[in-house]
Design an enzyme around this catalytic site. Structure first.
Site, PDB file in Angstrom:
ATOM      1  N   THR A   1       0.905  -1.134   0.090  1.00 28.90           N
ATOM      2  CA  THR A   1      -0.107  -0.062   0.034  1.00 28.90           C
ATOM      3  C   THR A   1       0.932   1.185   0.304  1.00 28.90           C
ATOM      4  O   THR A   1       2.167   1.184   0.430  1.00 28.90           O
ATOM      5  CB  THR A   1      -0.929   0.209   1.296  1.00 28.90           C
TER       6      THR A   1
ATOM      7  N   THR B   1       1.563   4.648   1.415  1.00 27.23           N
ATOM      8  CA  THR B   1       2.324   4.815   2.733  1.00 27.23           C
ATOM      9  C   THR B   1       3.253   4.108   3.283  1.00 27.23           C
ATOM     10  O   THR B   1       4.385   4.355   3.684  1.00 27.23           O
ATOM     11  CB  THR B   1       1.082   5.523   3.660  1.00 27.23           C
ATOM     12  N   CYS B   2       2.666   2.824   3.220  1.00 24.88           N
ATOM     13  CA  CYS B   2       3.457   1.997   3.883  1.00 24.88           C
ATOM     14  C   CYS B   2       4.587   1.628   3.088  1.00 24.88           C
ATOM     15  O   CYS B   2       5.923   1.265   3.467  1.00 24.88           O
ATOM     16  CB  CYS B   2       2.802   0.464   3.983  1.00 24.88           C
ATOM     17  N   SER B   3       4.485   1.390   1.754  1.00 24.97           N
ATOM     18  CA  SER B   3       5.772   1.284   0.778  1.00 24.97           C
ATOM     19  C   SER B   3       6.607   2.283   0.500  1.00 24.97           C
ATOM     20  O   SER B   3       7.794   2.182   0.358  1.00 24.97           O
ATOM     21  CB  SER B   3       5.198   0.626  -0.528  1.00 24.97           C
TER      22      SER B   3
END
Length: 244
Positions: free
Chosen positions: A47, A49-51
């Site tokens: 996803t 923001t996570c990446s």
């Protein structure tokens, strides 16, 4: 409102992971007993923001955390082990241990399980981070309970400020290189000699000469960037370090 679990033991869970062609079960005790561990948990692998932010910065600062007594950094997500393994490979995050909480047992025990059916995700983890010593939560940073996917306090820099408030974080350094380039070798050695960590971007593998010209205005390597500033080639870097 999501309640902090500070002062409480982490949930006792067995995680089902895949190593090569083997299933390997890992228990909470194996991950936390007699260790100082950072955990950051997020809504999902791959996803945005996570990446782009959450995972890469923890991976980048992992060496600093180790210097300050952290034994390991865990990334927890309510995803299966195949997804987490693929995400780790895609992110090249070798300094992070990826924990697949596929059934949400750990996340539920942390009281951080949320429903994201509106996105087609099902039950996922709320975004948070925590410092755990010998299985007990010492400090927890939980994102505010508001719509969307807030990312304000569970980042790596916030955790580092808690763990080592006096530490001055090194500016991010990237070096564009290509194989067999002696000037690239010189630039990397200069950085190593000054104890400066850096990311190497290899032309033909990680980027193209088009990318290099777009960001630096040059087509030769190496090209060094420090804290958003274009330093230049190996001679430019040498002069910069001498004047620093």
């Amino acid at each position: 409102m999501f309640a902090s679990q500070e002062g409480k033991a982490v949930p006792q869970v067995t995680f089902h992971t895949r190593h090569g062609d083997r299933w390997v079960d890992i228990t909470t005790d194996e991950l936390f007993k007699d260790k100082t561990v950072i955990v950051f948990s997020l809504p999902g692998a791959f996803t945005p923001t996570c990446s782009s932010s959450h995972l890469p910065r923890y991976n980048e600062l992992s060496g600093v955390f180790v210097q300050h007594g952290v034994d390991s950094i865990l990334c927890v997500s309510v995803n299966d082990t195949f997804v987490m393994n693929a995400w780790k490979a895609e992110q090249r995050a070798e300094n992070i241990t990826f924990i697949p909480d596929g059934n949400g047992e750990f996340t539920r025990g942390m009281e951080m399980l949320v429903e994201k059916a509106d996105l087609g995700f099902g039950a996922r983890s709320w975004r948070y981070s925590m410092l755990v010593r010998n299985g007990v939560v010492e400090k927890m940073f939980v994102e505010p309970d508001q719509p969307g996917d807030p990312f304000e306090v569970s980042d790596a820099d916030t955790m580092l400020r808690y763990l080592a408030p006096e530490y001055k974080v090194q500016e991010s350094v990237s070096v564009f290189t290509k194989p067999g380039c002696p000037f690239c070798t010189k630039a990397k050695q200069l950085l190593l000699d000054h104890g400066i960590q850096f990311e190497e971007i290899v032309l033909g593998q990680d980027a193209t000469t088009v990318s290099l010209r777009a960001v630096s205005g040059r087509a030769t390597v190496p090209q060094v960037f420090i804290g958003g500033r274009h330093i230049g080639g190996s001679d430019d870097l040498e002069q910069f370090l001498l004047s620093a």
